[in-house]
Design an enzyme around this catalytic site. Structure first.
Site, PDB file in Angstrom:
ATOM      1  CD1 TRP A   1      -2.513   1.608   0.638  1.00  0.00           C
ATOM      2  CD2 TRP A   1      -2.018   1.920   2.637  1.00  0.00           C
ATOM      3  NE1 TRP A   1      -3.369   2.610   1.109  1.00  0.00           N
ATOM      4  CE2 TRP A   1      -3.006   2.640   2.459  1.00  0.00           C
ATOM      5  CE3 TRP A   1      -1.494   1.798   4.049  1.00  0.00           C
ATOM      6  CZ2 TRP A   1      -3.646   3.753   3.289  1.00  0.00           C
ATOM      7  CZ3 TRP A   1      -2.096   2.484   4.829  1.00  0.00           C
ATOM      8  CH2 TRP A   1      -2.927   3.390   4.770  1.00  0.00           C
TER       9      TRP A   1
ATOM     10  CG  ASP B   1      -2.215  -2.713   7.225  1.00  0.00           C
ATOM     11  OD1 ASP B   1      -3.496  -2.783   7.721  1.00  0.00           O
ATOM     12  OD2 ASP B   1      -1.743  -1.739   6.463  1.00  0.00           O
TER      13      ASP B   1
ATOM     14  CB  ALA C   1      -6.942  -2.876   6.109  1.00  0.00           C
TER      15      ALA C   1
ATOM     16  CE  LYS D   1     -10.662  -0.226   2.987  1.00  0.00           C
ATOM     17  NZ  LYS D   1      -9.745   0.942   3.401  1.00  0.00           N
TER      18      LYS D   1
END
Length: 394
Positions: free
Chosen positions: A127, A208, A210, A243
């Site tokens: 990212w 991470d 997400a 999300k």
């Protein structure tokens, strides 16, 4: 003072969003921005979130500050969601943060406090904001191989070879699931090899997560994280509720650390709260409170999981449809890996010139590296995209 300011590099995704808005064509596709959209092109408020909002409005009797780390109930609920109930509870420390991005920033600050000389290893690609945050904080960064552009899958051998060179005390950034930008995730066997390699090298994982629930389900998506917690003495985990709870604008995040023992965990907790105090004092609570209500109420949690599962399966169906349409239109296997990827994103094997042509001729907007947001499609637009890509060979 202000005369010394210099232009900052443009964010490629935000620039793409502006270009899409300024495009006067009615038939255009926005596949760049990283938000979930339903079949009608909306980013909906989830049913359980609406119900929790109503309950909070009726029952909340104060808007006073929470603790520096946020509401402990939120940290406990999210910790159990990620790790499973009972795993490493005495080794956990956590703070609420403004979104997953805030969690990443605070994780880097924690590393700078605990081991300022640590090198941060990041996957190639990752990212873009990971790299931006690392640059802004002056961290020493190295890259490890991750994505095989030819196969569209994870470069297992290259990744393990590079991680075998990590120094003791270095930090390795890993995407827990639904890799952004490629959509390619390690399988269970590769996660075992990652755990073994990091253990042998004495490295600390920075995970991470997400998109938990967007890949293969809530528990499967967290399996790699749980394996590392069971295998290694120290971890940092950055979580986002943007999300899977649809709470994009509420900025709901958590930084969770795992220490080698309870005494060290208490020291970590004090350090995390100090970092919050220095950055923004008390973290936002409204969105975190909604998540806590949902995860703590069996009926709301069941409804949330049902809706999340519908979102997950919709994206999988779109993946399969796109892979099939591309195979039919191009008469090749070039894009078959799209069906095997998970989460919102997929990286298509397209050149920068081809991506520019898609934008100019067909109004198809995607990031310059070929990343597309699968959730930006629907059953009607999948064939349109496939035909546009196939036309590049004309």
């Amino acid at each position: 003072m202000f005369e010394n300011l210099k232009p900052q590099p443009a964010d490629s995704i935000l620039s793409l969003m502006k270009a899409f808005r300024d495009d006067p064509r009615t038939e255009k596709l926005d596949l760049g921005v990283g938000v979930y959209r339903d079949a009608d092109g909306r980013t909906p408020v989830m049913r359980a979130v609406k119900a929790a909002e109503r309950r909070l409005w009726e029952e909340q009797d104060t808007k006073s500050y929470t603790a520096l780390g946020g509401d402990p109930a939120f940290a406990a609920a999210m910790g159990d969601l990620i790790l499973g109930e009972g795993l490493a509870t005495d080794r956990r420390s956590a703070i609420a943060t403004p979104g997953g991005t805030g969690a990443v920033r605070q994780a880097i600050e924690f590393i700078r406090t605990a081991r300022p000389e640590a090198r941060i290893w990041v996957p190639d690609p990752t990212w873009p904001n990971h790299l931006s945050i690392l640059a802004a904080t002056g961290r020493d960064v190295a890259h490890y191989r991750y994505f095989d552009a030819e196969t569209g899958g994870v470069d297992d051998a290259g990744m393990i070879a590079d991680l075998s060179a990590v120094a003791k005390g270095d930090v390795v950034l890993l995407h827990a699931c639904c890799h952004n930008p490629t959509g390619a995730d390690p399988d269970a066997e590769t996660w075992k090899r990652i755990a073994e390699t990091l253990g042998e090298r004495g490295a600390v994982p920075l995970l991470d997560i997400a998109y938990q629930g967007f890949g293969d389900g809530l528990d499967t998506d967290a399996a790699g994280v749980r394996l590392l917690v069971q295998t290694l003495p120290e971890l940092l985990i950055c979580a986002s509720c943007s999300k899977n709870f649809g709470l994009y604008r509420e900025r709901v995040g958590l930084l969770l650390t795992i220490a080698r023992d309870a005494d060290t965990a208490r020291m970590a907790q004090a350090t995390l709260e100090h970092l919050n105090r220095q950055a923004y004092s008390f973290p936002p609570d409204h969105g975190a409170r909604l998540v806590t209500i949902i995860l703590g109420d069996p009926a709301l949690r069941a409804d949330w999981q049902d809706e999340l599962e519908s979102m997950r399966t919709r994206m999988l169906d779109l993946r399969r449809q796109l892979a099939a349409e591309l195979r039919r239109e191009t008469n090749s296997e070039r894009f078959d890996a799209v069906a095997d990827h998970r989460g919102m994103f997929t990286r298509l094997r397209l050149s920068e010139d081809e991506i520019a042509t898609l934008r100019e001729r067909h109004g198809v907007y995607m990031v310059g590296d070929g990343r597309i947001n699968i959730a930006g499609l629907d059953t009607r637009t999948v064939p349109i995209l496939a035909r546009a890509i196939a036309s590049l060979g004309d």
